[in-house]
Design an enzyme around this catalytic site. Structure first.
Site, PDB file in Angstrom:
ATOM      1  NE  ARG A 194       0.737  11.503  -1.813  1.00 21.51           N
ATOM      2  CZ  ARG A 194       1.939  10.963  -1.952  1.00 21.51           C
ATOM      3  NH1 ARG A 194       2.946  11.701  -2.415  1.00 21.51           N
ATOM      4  NH2 ARG A 194       2.148   9.699  -1.636  1.00 21.51           N
ATOM      5  CD  GLU A 240      -4.763   9.553  -4.334  1.00 25.30           C
ATOM      6  OE1 GLU A 240      -3.697   8.969  -4.566  1.00 25.30           O
ATOM      7  OE2 GLU A 240      -5.639   9.711  -5.186  1.00 25.30           O
ATOM      8  N   GLY A 242       0.828  -1.192   0.000  1.00 25.16           N
ATOM      9  CA  GLY A 242       0.000   0.000   0.000  1.00 25.16           C
ATOM     10  C   GLY A 242       0.864   1.243   0.000  1.00 25.16           C
ATOM     11  CB  SER A 243       2.686   2.956   2.694  1.00 24.24           C
ATOM     12  OG  SER A 243       1.487   3.296   3.361  1.00 24.24           O
ATOM     13  CD1 TRP A 255      -8.434  -1.223   0.846  1.00 27.80           C
ATOM     14  CD2 TRP A 255      -6.277  -1.431   0.280  1.00 27.80           C
ATOM     15  NE1 TRP A 255      -7.811  -1.985   1.818  1.00 27.80           N
ATOM     16  CE2 TRP A 255      -6.485  -2.123   1.499  1.00 27.80           C
ATOM     17  CE3 TRP A 255      -4.991  -1.409  -0.259  1.00 27.80           C
ATOM     18  CZ2 TRP A 255      -5.486  -2.789   2.156  1.00 27.80           C
ATOM     19  CZ3 TRP A 255      -3.983  -2.076   0.395  1.00 27.80           C
ATOM     20  CH2 TRP A 255      -4.231  -2.756   1.594  1.00 27.80           C
ATOM     21  N   GLY A 310     -23.684  19.146  19.880  1.00 25.88           N
ATOM     22  CA  GLY A 310     -24.081  18.440  21.088  1.00 25.88           C
ATOM     23  C   GLY A 310     -24.656  17.060  20.778  1.00 25.88           C
ATOM     24  CD  GLN A 312     -17.970  18.072  22.327  1.00 21.78           C
ATOM     25  OE1 GLN A 312     -17.827  16.956  21.860  1.00 21.78           O
ATOM     26  NE2 GLN A 312     -18.308  18.288  23.584  1.00 21.78           N
TER      27      GLN A 312
END
Length: 380
Positions: free
Chosen positions: A242, A362, A131-132, A156, A338, A335
Protein backbone atom coordinates in the site's frame (compact mmCIF):
# COMPACT_ATOMS: atom_id res chain seq x y z
CA UNK A 1 17.05 17.82 -6.16
CA UNK A 2 13.40 19.04 -6.09
CA UNK A 3 12.53 21.27 -3.16
CA UNK A 4 10.09 18.74 -1.71
CA UNK A 5 12.82 16.10 -1.28
CA UNK A 6 14.22 15.56 2.22
CA UNK A 7 16.56 12.57 1.98
CA UNK A 8 18.61 11.13 4.85
CA UNK A 9 22.02 10.84 3.15
CA UNK A 10 24.10 11.71 0.11
CA UNK A 11 23.84 8.07 -0.99
CA UNK A 12 20.05 8.29 -0.86
CA UNK A 13 20.10 11.51 -2.87
CA UNK A 14 22.29 9.86 -5.51
CA UNK A 15 19.96 6.89 -5.81
CA UNK A 16 16.82 8.99 -6.12
CA UNK A 17 18.60 11.21 -8.64
CA UNK A 18 19.47 8.08 -10.65
CA UNK A 19 15.79 7.09 -10.65
CA UNK A 20 14.81 10.61 -11.73
CA UNK A 21 17.26 10.68 -14.63
CA UNK A 22 16.16 7.23 -15.77
CA UNK A 23 12.53 8.34 -15.62
CA UNK A 24 13.11 11.54 -17.57
CA UNK A 25 15.53 10.14 -20.16
CA UNK A 26 14.11 6.66 -20.80
CA UNK A 27 10.53 6.42 -19.56
CA UNK A 28 8.72 9.65 -20.35
CA UNK A 29 8.63 9.13 -24.12
CA UNK A 30 7.64 5.47 -23.82
CA UNK A 31 4.80 6.38 -21.46
CA UNK A 32 3.11 8.41 -24.19
CA UNK A 33 2.96 5.31 -26.38
CA UNK A 34 1.04 3.44 -23.65
CA UNK A 35 1.84 -0.02 -25.00
CA UNK A 36 0.98 -3.17 -22.99
CA UNK A 37 3.99 -4.91 -21.52
CA UNK A 38 5.86 -1.68 -20.89
CA UNK A 39 7.62 -2.88 -17.78
CA UNK A 40 9.00 -5.96 -19.47
CA UNK A 41 10.49 -3.74 -22.16
CA UNK A 42 12.56 -1.84 -19.58
CA UNK A 43 13.17 -4.77 -17.23
CA UNK A 44 16.85 -5.10 -18.03
CA UNK A 45 17.57 -1.45 -17.31
CA UNK A 46 15.56 -1.55 -14.10
CA UNK A 47 17.67 -4.48 -12.91
CA UNK A 48 20.95 -2.83 -13.92
CA UNK A 49 20.08 0.29 -11.94
CA UNK A 50 18.99 -1.67 -8.87
CA UNK A 51 15.43 -0.40 -9.17
CA UNK A 52 13.80 -3.82 -8.73
CA UNK A 53 15.30 -4.55 -5.33
CA UNK A 54 15.50 -1.15 -3.72
CA UNK A 55 14.33 -1.91 -0.16
CA UNK A 56 16.04 -5.31 0.18
CA UNK A 57 19.50 -5.91 1.73
CA UNK A 58 22.60 -5.77 -0.43
CA UNK A 59 23.71 -9.23 0.65
CA UNK A 60 20.73 -10.75 -1.16
CA UNK A 61 21.02 -8.61 -4.28
CA UNK A 62 19.02 -5.56 -3.24
CA UNK A 63 20.03 -1.91 -2.92
CA UNK A 64 19.76 -1.79 0.88
CA UNK A 65 17.66 1.38 0.92
CA UNK A 66 15.37 2.54 3.73
CA UNK A 67 11.74 2.30 2.69
CA UNK A 68 11.34 6.07 2.68
CA UNK A 69 14.11 6.34 0.07
CA UNK A 70 12.69 3.51 -2.03
CA UNK A 71 9.30 5.25 -2.06
CA UNK A 72 10.78 8.56 -3.18
CA UNK A 73 12.65 6.83 -6.01
CA UNK A 74 9.41 5.09 -6.94
CA UNK A 75 7.66 8.46 -6.90
CA UNK A 76 10.14 9.82 -9.46
CA UNK A 77 9.60 6.85 -11.77
CA UNK A 78 5.83 7.08 -11.44
CA UNK A 79 5.85 10.76 -12.33
CA UNK A 80 7.20 9.80 -15.75
CA UNK A 81 5.21 6.59 -16.20
CA UNK A 82 2.87 5.43 -13.46
CA UNK A 83 2.49 2.00 -15.03
CA UNK A 84 6.17 1.23 -14.52
CA UNK A 85 5.97 2.47 -10.94
CA UNK A 86 3.02 0.18 -10.36
CA UNK A 87 4.91 -2.74 -11.89
CA UNK A 88 7.90 -2.16 -9.60
CA UNK A 89 5.62 -1.93 -6.56
CA UNK A 90 3.93 -5.24 -7.42
CA UNK A 91 7.28 -6.91 -8.08
CA UNK A 92 8.57 -5.66 -4.71
CA UNK A 93 5.47 -7.02 -2.95
CA UNK A 94 5.88 -10.35 -4.75
CA UNK A 95 9.42 -10.67 -3.38
CA UNK A 96 8.56 -9.72 0.21
CA UNK A 97 7.14 -13.08 1.37
CA UNK A 98 10.35 -14.88 0.43
CA UNK A 99 12.57 -12.09 1.77
CA UNK A 100 10.69 -11.95 5.09
CA UNK A 101 9.51 -15.50 5.69
CA UNK A 102 11.85 -17.63 3.60
CA UNK A 103 14.48 -19.90 5.10
CA UNK A 104 18.14 -18.93 4.62
CA UNK A 105 18.43 -21.68 2.00
CA UNK A 106 15.37 -20.41 0.09
CA UNK A 107 16.58 -16.83 0.18
CA UNK A 108 20.06 -17.78 -1.00
CA UNK A 109 18.67 -19.90 -3.82
CA UNK A 110 16.03 -17.60 -5.28
CA UNK A 111 15.89 -14.04 -3.96
CA UNK A 112 18.98 -12.64 -5.66
CA UNK A 113 17.74 -13.71 -9.08
CA UNK A 114 14.29 -12.27 -8.35
CA UNK A 115 15.78 -8.87 -7.50
CA UNK A 116 18.21 -8.79 -10.42
CA UNK A 117 15.69 -8.20 -13.17
CA UNK A 118 15.90 -11.77 -14.47
CA UNK A 119 12.14 -12.07 -14.09
CA UNK A 120 9.14 -10.08 -12.90
CA UNK A 121 7.03 -11.21 -9.97
CA UNK A 122 3.28 -11.74 -10.02
CA UNK A 123 1.29 -11.53 -6.76
CA UNK A 124 -1.47 -14.17 -6.87
CA UNK A 125 -3.88 -13.55 -3.99
CA UNK A 126 -7.19 -12.21 -5.35
CA UNK A 127 -9.84 -14.36 -6.97
CA UNK A 128 -13.05 -13.34 -8.73
CA UNK A 129 -15.11 -13.98 -5.61
CA UNK A 130 -12.32 -13.04 -3.15
CA UNK A 131 -10.89 -9.62 -3.88
CA UNK A 132 -11.40 -7.52 -0.78
CA UNK A 133 -11.85 -10.66 1.36
CA UNK A 134 -8.65 -12.68 0.91
CA UNK A 135 -9.68 -15.23 3.54
CA UNK A 136 -12.38 -16.38 1.10
CA UNK A 137 -9.96 -17.75 -1.50
CA UNK A 138 -10.75 -21.23 -2.88
CA UNK A 139 -7.57 -22.20 -4.73
CA UNK A 140 -6.17 -25.40 -3.20
CA UNK A 141 -2.69 -26.81 -2.69
CA UNK A 142 -3.00 -30.58 -2.20
CA UNK A 143 -0.07 -32.43 -0.63
CA UNK A 144 1.44 -35.02 -2.98
CA UNK A 145 4.69 -36.93 -2.98
CA UNK A 146 7.60 -34.50 -2.51
CA UNK A 147 5.42 -31.43 -2.85
CA UNK A 148 2.03 -29.94 -3.65
CA UNK A 149 -0.37 -29.66 -6.57
CA UNK A 150 -2.01 -26.24 -6.89
CA UNK A 151 -5.42 -25.93 -8.52
CA UNK A 152 -7.43 -22.74 -8.86
CA UNK A 153 -7.72 -19.44 -10.66
CA UNK A 154 -6.26 -16.07 -9.68
CA UNK A 155 -7.74 -12.82 -10.99
CA UNK A 156 -6.25 -9.38 -11.67
CA UNK A 157 -2.69 -10.65 -11.61
CA UNK A 158 -0.31 -7.85 -12.53
CA UNK A 159 2.34 -9.25 -14.91
CA UNK A 160 0.09 -12.23 -15.61
CA UNK A 161 1.64 -14.04 -18.57
CA UNK A 162 4.84 -11.97 -18.37
CA UNK A 163 6.09 -12.86 -14.90
CA UNK A 164 9.07 -15.09 -14.25
CA UNK A 165 7.55 -16.30 -10.98
CA UNK A 166 4.28 -16.11 -9.10
CA UNK A 167 3.84 -15.73 -5.35
CA UNK A 168 0.70 -17.82 -4.91
CA UNK A 169 -1.64 -18.10 -1.95
CA UNK A 170 -3.70 -21.29 -1.80
CA UNK A 171 -5.62 -23.34 0.74
CA UNK A 172 -3.95 -26.25 2.52
CA UNK A 173 -6.91 -26.69 4.90
CA UNK A 174 -10.49 -25.48 5.30
CA UNK A 175 -9.72 -23.20 8.24
CA UNK A 176 -10.79 -19.74 7.04
CA UNK A 177 -7.82 -17.76 8.34
CA UNK A 178 -5.24 -20.42 9.22
CA UNK A 179 -5.76 -22.66 6.23
CA UNK A 180 -3.94 -20.55 3.63
CA UNK A 181 -0.31 -21.09 2.65
CA UNK A 182 2.19 -19.24 0.47
CA UNK A 183 4.10 -20.79 -2.44
CA UNK A 184 6.77 -19.60 -4.85
CA UNK A 185 5.80 -20.94 -8.27
CA UNK A 186 7.98 -20.72 -11.43
CA UNK A 187 5.99 -19.18 -14.26
CA UNK A 188 6.99 -21.94 -16.68
CA UNK A 189 5.55 -24.70 -14.50
CA UNK A 190 3.37 -27.17 -16.48
CA UNK A 191 -0.32 -26.58 -15.87
CA UNK A 192 -0.23 -22.78 -15.70
CA UNK A 193 -2.56 -21.09 -18.18
CA UNK A 194 -2.97 -17.37 -18.73
CA UNK A 195 -6.09 -15.67 -20.08
CA UNK A 196 -5.85 -12.80 -22.59
CA UNK A 197 -4.82 -9.54 -20.87
CA UNK A 198 -7.62 -7.52 -19.31
CA UNK A 199 -8.67 -4.50 -21.37
CA UNK A 200 -8.24 -1.56 -19.01
CA UNK A 201 -9.05 2.13 -19.24
CA UNK A 202 -5.50 2.99 -18.18
CA UNK A 203 -2.27 1.51 -16.79
CA UNK A 204 -1.64 -0.31 -20.05
CA UNK A 205 2.08 -0.78 -19.33
CA UNK A 206 1.84 -3.58 -16.76
CA UNK A 207 -0.40 -6.33 -18.11
CA UNK A 208 -3.18 -7.68 -15.91
CA UNK A 209 -4.64 -11.12 -16.52
CA UNK A 210 -6.34 -14.11 -14.93
CA UNK A 211 -3.95 -16.98 -14.26
CA UNK A 212 -5.19 -20.59 -13.99
CA UNK A 213 -3.38 -23.32 -12.06
CA UNK A 214 -4.35 -26.79 -13.21
CA UNK A 215 -2.72 -29.35 -10.90
CA UNK A 216 0.55 -27.41 -10.97
CA UNK A 217 3.19 -29.43 -9.14
CA UNK A 218 5.82 -27.68 -7.05
CA UNK A 219 8.36 -29.11 -4.64
CA UNK A 220 7.84 -28.83 -0.91
CA UNK A 221 10.89 -26.55 -0.80
CA UNK A 222 8.77 -23.85 -2.46
CA UNK A 223 6.40 -23.56 0.50
CA UNK A 224 7.22 -20.21 2.16
CA UNK A 225 6.73 -19.73 5.90
CA UNK A 226 5.15 -23.09 6.64
CA UNK A 227 1.57 -24.29 6.20
CA UNK A 228 -1.20 -22.05 7.47
CA UNK A 229 0.80 -18.81 7.62
CA UNK A 230 -0.24 -17.55 4.21
CA UNK A 231 -2.89 -15.03 5.22
CA UNK A 232 -0.54 -13.35 7.69
CA UNK A 233 2.19 -13.29 5.04
CA UNK A 234 -0.19 -11.85 2.46
CA UNK A 235 -1.49 -9.10 4.72
CA UNK A 236 2.03 -8.07 5.75
CA UNK A 237 3.00 -7.77 2.09
CA UNK A 238 -0.14 -5.72 1.44
CA UNK A 239 0.74 -3.24 4.19
CA UNK A 240 4.06 -2.50 2.48
CA UNK A 241 2.47 -2.71 -0.95
CA UNK A 242 0.00 0.00 0.00
CA UNK A 243 2.92 2.34 0.60
CA UNK A 244 4.19 1.47 -2.88
CA UNK A 245 0.82 2.39 -4.36
CA UNK A 246 0.83 5.62 -2.33
CA UNK A 247 4.22 6.49 -3.83
CA UNK A 248 2.94 5.82 -7.35
CA UNK A 249 -0.05 8.06 -6.62
CA UNK A 250 2.09 10.88 -5.23
CA UNK A 251 4.43 10.74 -8.22
CA UNK A 252 1.49 10.78 -10.61
CA UNK A 253 -0.17 13.70 -8.83
CA UNK A 254 3.08 15.70 -8.63
CA UNK A 255 3.63 15.24 -12.35
CA UNK A 256 0.07 16.36 -13.16
CA UNK A 257 0.57 19.40 -10.93
CA UNK A 258 3.88 20.24 -12.62
CA UNK A 259 2.31 20.01 -16.07
CA UNK A 260 -0.56 22.22 -14.92
CA UNK A 261 1.65 24.92 -13.42
CA UNK A 262 3.79 25.01 -16.56
CA UNK A 263 0.73 25.29 -18.79
CA UNK A 264 -0.87 27.92 -16.56
CA UNK A 265 2.26 30.10 -16.75
CA UNK A 266 2.35 29.93 -20.55
CA UNK A 267 -1.36 30.17 -21.40
CA UNK A 268 -2.60 33.75 -21.44
CA UNK A 269 -6.14 35.13 -21.29
CA UNK A 270 -7.35 38.68 -20.76
CA UNK A 271 -3.80 39.93 -21.05
CA UNK A 272 -2.06 37.79 -18.41
CA UNK A 273 -1.04 34.20 -17.66
CA UNK A 274 -4.02 32.19 -16.42
CA UNK A 275 -2.13 31.28 -13.21
CA UNK A 276 -2.59 34.93 -12.21
CA UNK A 277 -6.38 34.61 -12.31
CA UNK A 278 -7.50 33.91 -8.78
CA UNK A 279 -9.92 31.13 -9.69
CA UNK A 280 -7.22 29.17 -11.48
CA UNK A 281 -4.48 30.06 -8.99
CA UNK A 282 -6.56 28.79 -6.07
CA UNK A 283 -7.27 25.54 -7.91
CA UNK A 284 -3.53 24.99 -8.37
CA UNK A 285 -2.93 25.84 -4.72
CA UNK A 286 -5.41 23.19 -3.63
CA UNK A 287 -3.72 20.69 -5.94
CA UNK A 288 -0.31 21.48 -4.41
CA UNK A 289 -1.69 21.12 -0.89
CA UNK A 290 -3.22 17.72 -1.73
CA UNK A 291 0.09 16.44 -3.12
CA UNK A 292 2.08 17.67 -0.12
CA UNK A 293 -0.39 16.17 2.35
CA UNK A 294 -0.32 12.81 0.61
CA UNK A 295 3.48 12.78 0.51
CA UNK A 296 3.66 13.58 4.22
CA UNK A 297 1.33 10.71 5.13
CA UNK A 298 3.33 8.32 2.94
CA UNK A 299 6.69 9.29 4.44
CA UNK A 300 5.34 9.15 7.99
CA UNK A 301 4.23 5.56 7.47
CA UNK A 302 7.51 4.65 5.75
CA UNK A 303 9.60 6.05 8.58
CA UNK A 304 7.61 4.03 11.08
CA UNK A 305 8.27 0.93 9.00
CA UNK A 306 12.00 1.73 8.83
CA UNK A 307 12.13 2.02 12.63
CA UNK A 308 10.38 -1.31 13.12
CA UNK A 309 7.20 0.29 14.50
CA UNK A 310 3.64 -0.79 13.68
CA UNK A 311 2.60 0.95 10.47
CA UNK A 312 -0.44 -0.89 9.08
CA UNK A 313 -2.89 1.86 10.03
CA UNK A 314 -0.59 4.56 8.69
CA UNK A 315 -0.10 2.62 5.45
CA UNK A 316 -3.85 2.44 4.95
CA UNK A 317 -4.16 6.17 5.64
CA UNK A 318 -1.35 6.95 3.19
CA UNK A 319 -2.85 4.79 0.47
CA UNK A 320 -6.29 6.36 0.98
CA UNK A 321 -5.07 9.96 1.02
CA UNK A 322 -2.56 9.59 -1.80
CA UNK A 323 -4.80 7.81 -4.27
CA UNK A 324 -7.78 10.06 -3.59
CA UNK A 325 -5.44 13.04 -4.03
CA UNK A 326 -4.14 11.62 -7.32
CA UNK A 327 -7.66 11.22 -8.66
CA UNK A 328 -8.62 14.75 -7.64
CA UNK A 329 -5.39 16.39 -8.82
CA UNK A 330 -5.34 14.67 -12.21
CA UNK A 331 -9.01 15.55 -12.78
CA UNK A 332 -8.27 19.17 -11.92
CA UNK A 333 -5.21 19.05 -14.19
CA UNK A 334 -7.45 18.21 -17.13
CA UNK A 335 -9.63 21.19 -16.16
CA UNK A 336 -6.62 23.52 -15.98
CA UNK A 337 -5.68 22.54 -19.53
CA UNK A 338 -9.22 23.19 -20.76
CA UNK A 339 -10.17 21.54 -24.06
CA UNK A 340 -6.56 20.52 -24.66
CA UNK A 341 -6.63 18.55 -21.43
CA UNK A 342 -9.21 16.25 -22.97
CA UNK A 343 -6.91 15.40 -25.86
CA UNK A 344 -3.82 13.23 -26.09
CA UNK A 345 -1.72 16.34 -26.79
CA UNK A 346 -0.96 16.56 -23.08
CA UNK A 347 -0.31 13.66 -20.67
CA UNK A 348 -2.89 14.73 -18.10
CA UNK A 349 -5.76 12.78 -19.71
CA UNK A 350 -3.69 9.59 -19.48
CA UNK A 351 -2.73 10.41 -15.92
CA UNK A 352 -6.39 10.85 -14.95
CA UNK A 353 -7.17 7.38 -16.31
CA UNK A 354 -4.18 5.92 -14.49
CA UNK A 355 -5.18 7.52 -11.19
CA UNK A 356 -8.50 5.67 -11.10
CA UNK A 357 -6.78 2.30 -10.90
CA UNK A 358 -4.86 3.35 -7.81
CA UNK A 359 -8.07 3.84 -5.79
CA UNK A 360 -8.83 0.15 -6.39
CA UNK A 361 -5.45 -1.66 -6.24
CA UNK A 362 -4.07 -3.16 -3.01
CA UNK A 363 -7.51 -2.91 -1.44
CA UNK A 364 -10.13 -0.38 -2.51
CA UNK A 365 -10.27 2.87 -0.62
CA UNK A 366 -13.47 1.69 1.02
CA UNK A 367 -11.44 -1.24 2.40
CA UNK A 368 -8.77 1.19 3.61
CA UNK A 369 -11.42 2.95 5.66
CA UNK A 370 -12.41 -0.40 7.18
CA UNK A 371 -8.77 -1.12 8.03
CA UNK A 372 -8.32 2.28 9.64
CA UNK A 373 -11.55 1.98 11.65
CA UNK A 374 -10.53 -1.50 12.83
CA UNK A 375 -7.23 -0.16 14.14
CA UNK A 376 -9.00 2.74 15.86
CA UNK A 377 -11.36 0.27 17.55
CA UNK A 378 -8.47 -1.81 18.86
CA UNK A 379 -6.67 1.25 20.24
CA UNK A 380 -9.71 2.63 22.07
Amino acid sequence: MPAHRLLPSAEAEAFVDRARRFAQEELRTRAAEEQPGGLRAVLGRLGELGLLGMPYPRQVGGAGLPYEVYLQALEEISGAWAGVGLGISVHTASCQPLATWGTPAQIERWLGEMLSGAGLGGYCLSEVHAGSDPAAIRSRAHPVEDGYEITGSKAWVTHGGEAGFYTVFARTSDDRTRGISCFLVPADSPGIGVHPPDRKMGMAGPTTATVDFDSVWIGSDRLVGGEGRGLQIALEALDSGRLGIAAVAVGLAQSALDHSVSYAKDRRTFGKPIIEHQGLGFLLADMAAAVAGARGAMLDAARRRDRGLPFAQQAAIAKLLATDAAMRVTTDAVQVHGALGYTAEFPVERQMREAKALQILEGTNQIQRMVIARHLSRSA
